[in-house]
Write a protein that holds these residues in place. Structure first.
Motif, PDB file in Angstrom:
ATOM      1  N   TYR A   1    -130.873 -78.963  56.925  1.00  0.00           N
ATOM      2  CA  TYR A   1    -130.015 -77.927  57.513  1.00  0.00           C
ATOM      3  C   TYR A   1    -128.694 -77.845  56.755  1.00  0.00           C
ATOM      4  CZ  TYR A   1    -127.299 -75.501  61.166  1.00  0.00           C
ATOM      5  OH  TYR A   1    -126.503 -74.619  61.863  1.00  0.00           O
TER       6      TYR A   1
ATOM      7  N   GLY B   1    -122.575 -72.173  61.930  1.00  0.00           N
ATOM      8  CA  GLY B   1    -123.584 -73.145  61.543  1.00  0.00           C
ATOM      9  C   GLY B   1    -122.985 -74.499  61.242  1.00  0.00           C
TER      10      GLY B   1
ATOM     11  N   GLU C   1    -123.551 -75.211  73.496  1.00  0.00           N
ATOM     12  CA  GLU C   1    -123.946 -74.768  72.157  1.00  0.00           C
ATOM     13  C   GLU C   1    -124.836 -73.527  72.224  1.00  0.00           C
ATOM     14  OE1 GLU C   1    -122.444 -78.712  72.043  1.00  0.00           O
ATOM     15  OE2 GLU C   1    -124.089 -77.867  73.239  1.00  0.00           O
TER      16      GLU C   1
ATOM     17  N   LEU D   1    -127.035 -74.703  54.535  1.00  0.00           N
ATOM     18  CA  LEU D   1    -125.671 -74.204  54.685  1.00  0.00           C
ATOM     19  C   LEU D   1    -124.913 -74.255  53.363  1.00  0.00           C
ATOM     20  CD1 LEU D   1    -124.668 -75.829  58.100  1.00  0.00           C
ATOM     21  CD2 LEU D   1    -125.237 -73.425  57.679  1.00  0.00           C
TER      22      LEU D   1
ATOM     23  N   SER E   1    -128.934 -68.111  60.808  1.00  0.00           N
ATOM     24  CA  SER E   1    -128.906 -67.897  62.254  1.00  0.00           C
ATOM     25  C   SER E   1    -130.166 -68.433  62.908  1.00  0.00           C
ATOM     26  CB  SER E   1    -128.760 -66.406  62.569  1.00  0.00           C
ATOM     27  OG  SER E   1    -127.535 -65.907  62.097  1.00  0.00           O
TER      28      SER E   1
ATOM     29  N   THR F   1    -121.359 -66.653  60.097  1.00  0.00           N
ATOM     30  CA  THR F   1    -122.574 -67.439  60.320  1.00  0.00           C
ATOM     31  C   THR F   1    -122.416 -68.843  59.770  1.00  0.00           C
ATOM     32  OG1 THR F   1    -123.908 -65.421  60.164  1.00  0.00           O
ATOM     33  CG2 THR F   1    -125.072 -67.506  59.951  1.00  0.00           C
TER      34      THR F   1
ATOM     35  N   THR G   1    -130.190 -72.246  62.791  1.00  0.00           N
ATOM     36  CA  THR G   1    -129.175 -72.746  63.724  1.00  0.00           C
ATOM     37  C   THR G   1    -129.691 -72.687  65.156  1.00  0.00           C
ATOM     38  OG1 THR G   1    -127.333 -72.085  62.288  1.00  0.00           O
ATOM     39  CG2 THR G   1    -126.839 -72.361  64.634  1.00  0.00           C
TER      40      THR G   1
ATOM     41  N   ILE H   1    -122.138 -76.336  64.452  1.00  0.00           N
ATOM     42  CA  ILE H   1    -123.341 -76.879  65.098  1.00  0.00           C
ATOM     43  C   ILE H   1    -123.836 -78.110  64.338  1.00  0.00           C
ATOM     44  CG2 ILE H   1    -125.783 -76.424  65.620  1.00  0.00           C
ATOM     45  CD1 ILE H   1    -123.799 -75.099  67.540  1.00  0.00           C
ATOM     46  N   PHE H   2    -123.742 -78.072  63.018  1.00  0.00           N
ATOM     47  CA  PHE H   2    -124.136 -79.229  62.220  1.00  0.00           C
ATOM     48  C   PHE H   2    -123.309 -80.451  62.603  1.00  0.00           C
ATOM     49  CE2 PHE H   2    -123.111 -81.924  58.573  1.00  0.00           C
ATOM     50  CZ  PHE H   2    -124.378 -82.370  58.212  1.00  0.00           C
TER      51      PHE H   2
ATOM     52  N   PHE I   1    -123.952 -69.763  70.878  1.00  0.00           N
ATOM     53  CA  PHE I   1    -124.810 -68.992  69.982  1.00  0.00           C
ATOM     54  C   PHE I   1    -125.058 -67.593  70.535  1.00  0.00           C
ATOM     55  CE2 PHE I   1    -128.825 -67.332  68.465  1.00  0.00           C
ATOM     56  CZ  PHE I   1    -128.734 -67.536  67.095  1.00  0.00           C
TER      57      PHE I   1
END
Length: 297
Positions: free
Chosen positions: A50, A27, A277, A54, A260, A23, A263, A30-31, A281
Motif C-alpha cells: 500500500y 491515503g 476511518e 502511494l 481510493s 487522495t 484505501t 490511513i496508512f 472516507f
C-alpha cells in the motif's frame, strides 16, 4: 514519506492533480493509522505494498505537475502492477490473504537469494557488498530464515506446480501469484493476474496496461517538449506514427481511483464499518463527487 505538493490543493486549472493530491493526503493518513495497529506478518506485506502504491502515485503527481507525461505513463503502468498485486492478495478470504502475501514475500526472498548466488563478477560484487564474506553471510541468513519460516510450504507448492507443468510439456514460469488461486484457476502471467483482478466488471485494466506497455516503448518523448510553431512541422511525421494517444485526464483519473479503491479495501479490512476511518472516507468521497459535479456545471 509522501512528498505531495500542497500548493495544488486549491487548484481549479488542473482538477485531476487536485483530486490526486487530496487522495494522496487521505491515503497517507490511513496508512499511518494502519501501521499503528497490531499487525500480523502477512498484514505488514499488504501495508508495505500500500505504501509502495502511494509512493508511486506521489512520483506520478510530480511528473504530471512538471508536464512530463511520457515518464508519468511509465509510473502509471507500474501502479497498475502494484494495484493488481494488492487486490489479488486481499481478494476472496483471510486464509488466501495469508497464503498469497506469504507467497509474495518468499518468492521475493528466493529471487534475492538467486541474485546473490549468481554474483560471479568481482566488479558487480564490489558495488553491492564490501567483500565476498559479507555476500556469503547474507546468503546464509536468507537460507536460515526461509527454513524457519512458518509457511515454508510455499516452496513445496512451487516445486509441485513446476513438476506438473514439466509433465504436461508446458514448462511455464511459476510466479508468486500462481500459487493459492481460487477454484484451481491458472494464473501464470501478469496478464492472467490482471484479468483475474478486473473480473468482468469495472475498469478494463488489461487493455489499459497493454496500451501503456506499448506507449512506454513508443516514440512519445515529443509530447513533453514545448514546441514552437516553427518547430512543429518537424514533428508532424513522428506524430502520425503514434499508435494511439491515451487521454491524460482519463488515465490520471484512473490511477487516482486505484488509490481510493485500495484505501477503502484497507479501511474495510483493518477497521470496522462504523469506524471514524470509514466515516472519513465517506466524507472524502462525497466531497470529491460534489467537486466533480460542480466542475462539470
Amino acid at each position: 514519506m509522501i512528498f505531495y505538493n500542497d500548493d495544488i490543493h486549491d487548484s481549479t486549472e488542473r482538477p485531476d492533480l487536485n483530486y490526486l493530491s487530496k487522495t494522496l493526503r487521505f491515503g497517507w493518513s490511513i496508512f499511518q493509522k494502519t501501521i499503528d495497529k497490531q499487525l500480523q506478518h502477512e498484514d505488514l506485506i499488504v501495508v508495505s505494498l500500500y505504501r509502495k502504491l502511494l509512493e508511486q502515485l506521489d512520483g506520478l503527481f510530480i511528473l504530471v505537475d512538471q508536464d512530463s507525461h511520457s515518464a508519468a505513463k511509465l509510473t502509471a503502468r507500474a501502479t497498475i502492477e502494484t494495484y493488481t498485486s494488492i487486490k489479488y492478495i486481499m481478494a476472496d478470504n483471510r486464509v488466501l490473504l495469508k497464503e498469497r502475501a506469504t507467497s509474495y514475500f518468499i518468492f521475493n526472498m528466493l529471487d534475492e537469494h538467486k541474485f546473490m548466488k549468481d554474483i560471479k563478477n568481482e566488479e558487480t560484487l564490489g558495488k553491492i557488498f564490501p567483500n565476498k564474506e559479507s555476500l556469503n553471510e547474507k546468503i546464509r541468513r536468507i537460507e536460515s530464515y526461509l527454513k524457519t519460516f512458518p509457511n515454508y510450504q510455499v516452496i513445496y507448492e512451487r516445486k509441485k506446480i513446476i513438476e506438473e507443468e514439466k509433465r504436461k510439456g508446458t514448462n511455464r514460469f511459476v510466479k508468486w501469484y500462481t500459487l493459492y488461486t481460487k477454484n484451481n484457476q491458472q494464473i501464470f502471467t501478469l496478464s492472467d493476474l490482471i484479468k483475474y483482478v478486473q473480473g468482468s466488471k469495472g475498469l478494463n485494466l488489461y487493455s489499459t496496461y497493454s496500451l501503456l506497455s506499448r506507449e512506454t516503448h513508443a516514440l512519445t518523448a515529443q509530447s513533453d517538449l514545448k514546441i514552437t510553431f516553427k518547430q512543429r512541422d518537424v514533428f508532424t511525421n513522428f506524430s502520425e506514427l503514434r499508435y494511439r494517444n491515451t487521454s491524460h485526464e482519463s488515465l490520471y483519473g484512473m490511477v487516482r481511483a486505484f488509490a481510493s479503491t485500495i484505501t477503502l479495501n484497507i479501511i474495510d479490512h483493518y477497521f470496522s464499518f462504523n469506524s471514524d476511518e470509514f466515516n472519513e472516507f465517506r466524507e472524502f468521497f462525497l466531497s470529491y463527487k460534489n467537486e466533480k459535479e460542480d466542475g462539470s456545471n
